[in-house]
Design an enzyme around this catalytic site. Structure first.
Site, mmCIF file in Angstrom:
data_model
loop_
_atom_site.group_PDB
_atom_site.id
_atom_site.type_symbol
_atom_site.label_atom_id
_atom_site.label_comp_id
_atom_site.label_asym_id
_atom_site.label_seq_id
_atom_site.Cartn_x
_atom_site.Cartn_y
_atom_site.Cartn_z
ATOM 1 N NE ARG A 72 -7.184 -2.609 8.465
ATOM 2 C CZ ARG A 72 -8.023 -2.116 7.524
ATOM 3 N NH1 ARG A 72 -8.868 -2.646 6.768
ATOM 4 N NH2 ARG A 72 -7.272 -1.691 6.667
ATOM 5 C CD GLU B 177 -3.054 -1.218 1.258
ATOM 6 O OE1 GLU B 177 -3.312 0.295 0.396
ATOM 7 O OE2 GLU B 177 -4.103 -1.631 1.101
ATOM 8 N NE ARG C 115 -9.357 1.835 6.655
ATOM 9 C CZ ARG C 115 -10.583 1.481 6.329
ATOM 10 N NH1 ARG C 115 -11.104 1.667 7.839
ATOM 11 N NH2 ARG C 115 -10.875 0.870 5.518
ATOM 12 C CB SER D 279 -11.904 -9.774 2.955
ATOM 13 O OG SER D 279 -12.786 -8.445 2.381
#
Lengths: 426, 426
Positions: free
Chosen positions: A400, A206, A212, A352
């Protein structure tokens, strides 16, 4: 060590630790000793203790012997009256941070730049002791439910999620990548172990520095065969989270107290379809055009779940099938939707998951529909070709999960040595 | 599933699995069904079963119901008389390997090229079920002995072992590496958790394709504070291995039987100094000149341990201090030697460990003595600077441990999806 002391009230105990704090009152001194999970007050007086404490400094390592005495005013309810204190090891410099008085009083950048010091703070280290509890709780639940633990390679010829968010490395002159998830391997393994899980690093390149995202995190992944629908996976996740939370409440009480953690009671977890969520959040506007939730949507859905259902969790299901991942099974009722779900915890996506395609031809067709070339996935598709049972699974980001459990605002606080676009050290 | 069937002799059971083998005898058929850990014989007859098995093929996935009957001739001692058999999922192609008759009959290259197929062989998958047992056994022992599990980053600015055997990657335009061991992080963590362990991938860019090297493996690492000497670490390792072996004997009996594994009884483990080992192996010749054991030395030491001490294990201690690793503490009796040890299992090194330097100045001096610049290790050295207790630890290669436990000749056989200089797939 604390349990040992509590069990030996009035008797002599011996242990080693780090001199966490010294309060010298002249004739007596309070020497707080840090052991692996506790900080224990010892009381030195020249009358009782045969060793001198001259020159003893905070940060030194010692072995102590003494009698356990009750002390209702102490955090632990006891203190140790020292008979002896022996120096084991010294330091070469004082800590650059004040670690002995409650929470650290510095920015997260200073905390992370000085990790060898900051993690000696009992609050900071308690975060990672609790992280261990989440992982051990998962092992316990998975083992009890006949999942087999696997170890899949992180160096791969191809990432599981595709796209640009992937780290590339030179592998003996060939191009290789760091895997974005154990997805392909988990699915292959369902054919021979029925149910599998993996707890291992996952890599996402990323390019955005957000509160986050980190670039290397621990994925809590599982995949289960012989399901009837994605709801079996969702049910398994909730059962697992309940079990993990029970486990930490039982075994990590001290850390939960230090961290003032708010472990939720999980009752019924509400579920909302993606299209309905978009409708709810934006009315007519934008629905049908949006393909994913943004951070603000997640926060608002979190509020909605809390207000309407008094739940810290909410599932979002049936994401658009045109969107990745290509391995998500399309809905039999409406092929524009996929059997994919996210789980939000206090307004943040932590999972997910979904039902995967198990039929070879169906998988090949969906790849083509998403503009992918099945030939690029030859090895992966062999699992489908030789047959797979209906199956589904999910991935949870450990940091997380812990971040939301502790109501932290930045994921870096729940990673032992975080990696982000600007941080490669320590 | 098998335990369930055994507990329900004479009663009806229901389960799902893969059609592993079909023997059609005309009026009846034997359908062997593969579940997560077992292969279970079911008996079909048109009289008893309400479903047809026309078109049923090996590799299909089914749900079956039937009555459990004793059958002393069967591997499990039972079979299931089918009431119903429902098709769940089919395949698109037959397996390229014969997986249903005992061991695979192919080369290791064919096995590894076709992993999605070969791991469906009950012998092959049993290897990795047992691998899980080793890992779970370690968790159990470590948790019982107050070690805290940590997760350290694999993307690092600097490898723990130095040298050329390191993978380099592009990290947002900066140069980064895949860590060769969690060494630096384990040592830092001893300052706040006292005892830590990690079970995670480790990377070595070995350019040689040998039967004992893979480029990504699972490191079983621990590090413990407040030791008196490296012998505390060695004792802990032996206690751990004993405990792990007990654990697999208790919980992985079926796999041990399938694999014909020879789990050693660990009694006293002999120990030999490096210099004495070289003397023993080569007489006067070469002693003093050699700095490490080569594979042939290890094999010969393994034979020596077996013949002289009836032991499958032997420690080699006190390696030359001029040799890496730079963090090994030099002997107080003879500074030409370091408190470093290897553990050999059946003639193969499976562990390197030792007592580490905890004093800042001593560590700086040893770095200089080995031609290293302490400024390159600034972050690591902060742990020493702020103080560390005396400590030591070790790393075990999971695949090597399993390889020797199963008396395999090639480490690729005990890695689920191995990586070597020529292999990046599947």
């Amino acid at each position: 060590m604390l349990a040992d002391a509590k069990a030996n009230m009035g008797k002599e105990v011996e242990f080693s630790g780090c001199v966490h704090r010294i309060k010298n009152m002249g004739s007596i001194a309070f020497i707080v000793v840090r052991t692996s999970r506790d900080v224990i007050q010892t009381v030195y007086s020249a009358d009782n203790c045969k060793d001198s404490i001259e020159g003893l400094r905070e940060g030194f390592f010692v072995n102590v012997k003494g009698i356990v005495k009750e002390n209702p005013k102490d955090f632990n309810g006891l203190e140790i009256e020292l008979d002896s204190i022996k120096l084991i090891s010294t330091n070469a410099a004082e800590l650059p941070l004040k670690i002995s008085q409650g929470r650290l009083n510095c920015t997260i950048e200073v905390n992370l730049d000085n990790r060898a010091a900051s993690l000696r703070n009992p609050y900071e280290r308690a975060i990672f002791k609790l992280q261990e509890g989440l992982v051990q709780g998962m092992h316990k639940f998975m083992q009890a439910n006949n999942f087999t633990e696997i170890h899949s390679p992180k160096i791969v010829a191809q990432g599981a999620e595709g796209g640009a968010n992937i780290f590339r490395l030179d592998y003996f002159g060939k191009s290789a990548f760091l895997n974005q998830s154990p997805q392909f391997y988990k699915q292959m393994a369902v054919a021979f172990f029925d149910r599998v899980y993996e707890i291992a690093p996952v890599y996402r390149a990323e390019k955005h520095a957000t509160s986050r995202h980190i670039n290397e995190y621990i994925g809590l992944d599982f995949e289960m065969g012989y399901i009837d629908s994605m709801y079996d996976v969702m049910k398994m996740e909730i059962a697992m989270l309940k079990s993990i939370f029970e486990y930490i409440k039982e075994n990590y009480q001290n850390e939960l107290k230090i961290l003032e953690a708010d472990v939720p009671e999980i009752k019924e977890v509400p579920s909302i379809k993606f299209a309905d969520a978009i409708e709810l959040l934006r009315g007519g506007e934008g629905s049908g055009k949006k393909f994913d939730l943004d951070p603000e949507d997640e926060v608002n859905l979190g509020k909605y779940a809390k207000e309407k259902y008094d739940s810290d969790f909410i599932f979002v299901t049936h994401f658009p099938s045109s969107k990745p991942p290509f391995y998500a099974m399309n809905s039999r009722e409406d092929p524009r939707e996929a059997y994919k779900f996210d789980l939000l915890f206090r307004g943040l996506e932590i999972t997910s998951g979904g039902q995967r395609i198990h039929d070879y031809n169906e998988q090949v067709e969906k790849m083509k529909a998403q503009g992918l070339d099945p030939d690029d996935f030859k090895n992966y598709l062999e699992a489908h070709k030789y047959g797979l049972p209906p199956h589904g699974g999910l991935g949870i980001g450990l940091e997380r999960l812990l971040m939301k459990l502790l109501n932290k605002n930045n994921i870096r606080e729940t990673s032992l040595f975080p990696r982000d676009i600007n941080r490669l050290l320590p």
